[in-house]
Scaffold this motif. Structure first.
Motif, mmCIF file in Angstrom:
data_model
loop_
_atom_site.group_PDB
_atom_site.id
_atom_site.type_symbol
_atom_site.label_atom_id
_atom_site.label_comp_id
_atom_site.label_asym_id
_atom_site.label_seq_id
_atom_site.Cartn_x
_atom_site.Cartn_y
_atom_site.Cartn_z
ATOM 1 N N LEU A 1 -47.214 3.837 -0.514
ATOM 2 C CA LEU A 1 -48.167 3.666 0.642
ATOM 3 C C LEU A 1 -48.032 2.322 1.305
ATOM 4 N N ILE A 2 -48.051 1.388 0.298
ATOM 5 C CA ILE A 2 -47.890 -0.186 0.689
ATOM 6 C C ILE A 2 -46.605 -0.240 1.467
ATOM 7 N N LYS A 3 -45.483 0.210 0.977
ATOM 8 C CA LYS A 3 -44.182 0.410 1.659
ATOM 9 C C LYS A 3 -43.896 0.926 2.727
ATOM 10 N N ALA A 4 -44.585 1.994 2.764
ATOM 11 C CA ALA A 4 -44.562 2.744 4.142
ATOM 12 C C ALA A 4 -45.388 2.200 5.360
ATOM 13 N N TRP A 5 -46.439 1.689 4.707
ATOM 14 C CA TRP A 5 -47.359 0.763 5.772
ATOM 15 C C TRP A 5 -46.552 -0.516 6.539
ATOM 16 N N LEU A 6 -45.926 -1.190 5.542
ATOM 17 C CA LEU A 6 -45.245 -2.445 5.760
ATOM 18 C C LEU A 6 -43.894 -2.207 6.804
ATOM 19 N N ILE A 7 -43.416 -1.128 6.279
ATOM 20 C CA ILE A 7 -42.307 -0.747 6.991
ATOM 21 C C ILE A 7 -42.463 -0.492 8.666
ATOM 22 N N GLU A 8 -43.325 0.352 8.612
ATOM 23 C CA GLU A 8 -43.842 0.624 10.158
ATOM 24 C C GLU A 8 -44.567 -0.333 10.697
ATOM 25 N N ALA A 9 -45.314 -1.497 9.960
ATOM 26 C CA ALA A 9 -45.908 -2.509 10.808
ATOM 27 C C ALA A 9 -44.744 -3.503 11.305
ATOM 28 N N LEU A 10 -43.917 -3.875 10.433
ATOM 29 C CA LEU A 10 -42.942 -4.868 10.602
ATOM 30 C C LEU A 10 -42.003 -4.322 11.625
ATOM 31 N N ASP A 11 -41.493 -2.948 11.614
ATOM 32 C CA ASP A 11 -40.856 -2.710 12.681
ATOM 33 C C ASP A 11 -41.451 -2.641 14.050
ATOM 34 N N LEU A 12 -42.959 -2.382 14.058
ATOM 35 C CA LEU A 12 -43.456 -2.814 15.285
ATOM 36 C C LEU A 12 -43.031 -3.951 15.763
ATOM 37 N N PHE A 13 -42.915 -5.152 15.173
ATOM 38 C CA PHE A 13 -42.816 -6.290 15.551
ATOM 39 C C PHE A 13 -41.280 -6.941 15.498
ATOM 40 N N GLY A 14 -40.419 -5.904 15.379
ATOM 41 C CA GLY A 14 -38.893 -6.160 15.572
ATOM 42 C C GLY A 14 -38.349 -6.542 14.054
ATOM 43 N N PHE A 15 -39.020 -6.524 13.105
ATOM 44 C CA PHE A 15 -38.654 -6.799 11.634
ATOM 45 C C PHE A 15 -38.071 -5.774 10.786
ATOM 46 N N LYS A 16 -37.381 -5.952 9.887
ATOM 47 C CA LYS A 16 -37.077 -4.728 8.628
ATOM 48 C C LYS A 16 -37.598 -5.498 7.458
ATOM 49 N N LEU A 17 -38.015 -4.459 6.532
ATOM 50 C CA LEU A 17 -38.340 -4.929 5.133
ATOM 51 C C LEU A 17 -37.328 -5.189 4.269
ATOM 52 N N LYS A 18 -36.927 -6.388 3.471
ATOM 53 C CA LYS A 18 -36.129 -6.569 2.650
ATOM 54 C C LYS A 18 -36.677 -6.518 1.243
ATOM 55 N N LYS A 19 -37.305 -7.453 1.010
ATOM 56 C CA LYS A 19 -38.004 -7.567 -0.346
ATOM 57 C C LYS A 19 -39.444 -8.585 -0.288
ATOM 58 N N ILE A 20 -40.359 -7.904 -0.573
ATOM 59 C CA ILE A 20 -41.777 -8.517 -0.747
ATOM 60 C C ILE A 20 -42.455 -8.340 -2.245
ATOM 61 N N SER A 21 -42.628 -9.102 -2.621
ATOM 62 C CA SER A 21 -43.488 -9.396 -3.845
ATOM 63 C C SER A 21 -44.773 -9.837 -3.617
ATOM 64 N N ILE A 22 -45.503 -8.790 -4.244
ATOM 65 C CA ILE A 22 -47.241 -9.093 -4.017
ATOM 66 C C ILE A 22 -47.692 -9.393 -5.343
#
Length: 142
Positions: free
Chosen positions: A16-37
């Motif tokens: 869920l976190i990954k799907a959410w961040l991929i969509e949110a980042l895409d909205l702002f012109g970014f792509k997910l590489k690697k995020i450690s929470i």
């Protein structure tokens, strides 16, 4: 890639976190590489705040960005102590406050700061957008 480590029970799936961040980042012109929470103890957060930011007080979130636009990468540290305090202060559930703090950390990884009043207001608007996207994903039960 999303990595999650926590001192408390993490309320959401990594999927869920990954799907959410991929969509949110895409909205702002970014792509997910690697995020450690990382949800860490008050002691650990104070140590990070002192060592890296030269501050001696509690803070809720610290981000270390390794972003090379447009690929977002970095580490987010969230204080379990401040998470609980903030949830009470803002009358939110711990789960909702966690979403806000993750959003805040990711927005820092995107290159935004919150030093001035103007920057803080802008970050709050971005947080609100991230949070609204999360709740849409959560309802869809990704």
């Amino acid at each position: 890639m999303i990595l999650i480590e926590s001192t408390i029970k993490f309320p959401y799936s990594k999927k869920l976190i990954k799907a959410w961040l991929i969509e949110a980042l895409d909205l702002f012109g970014f792509k997910l590489k690697k995020i450690s929470i990382n949800i860490v103890s008050q002691k650990k957060m104070l140590s990070l705040n002192s060592s890296y930011l030269n501050h001696s007080d509690d803070t809720d979130v610290i981000s270390f960005s390794y972003t090379t636009k447009p690929r977002v990468s970095g580490e987010i540290f969230i204080s379990d102590y401040m998470l609980e305090l903030n949830s009470k202060k803002y009358r939110q559930t711990i789960d909702n406050e966690m979403v806000r703090l993750i959003s805040h950390g990711v927005i820092h990884l995107m290159g935004h700061n919150d030093k001035s009043i103007k920057e803080k207001r802008f970050m709050i608007k971005l947080e609100d957008k991230f949070i609204s996207l999360f709740h849409v994903k959560h309802i869809k039960n990704v």
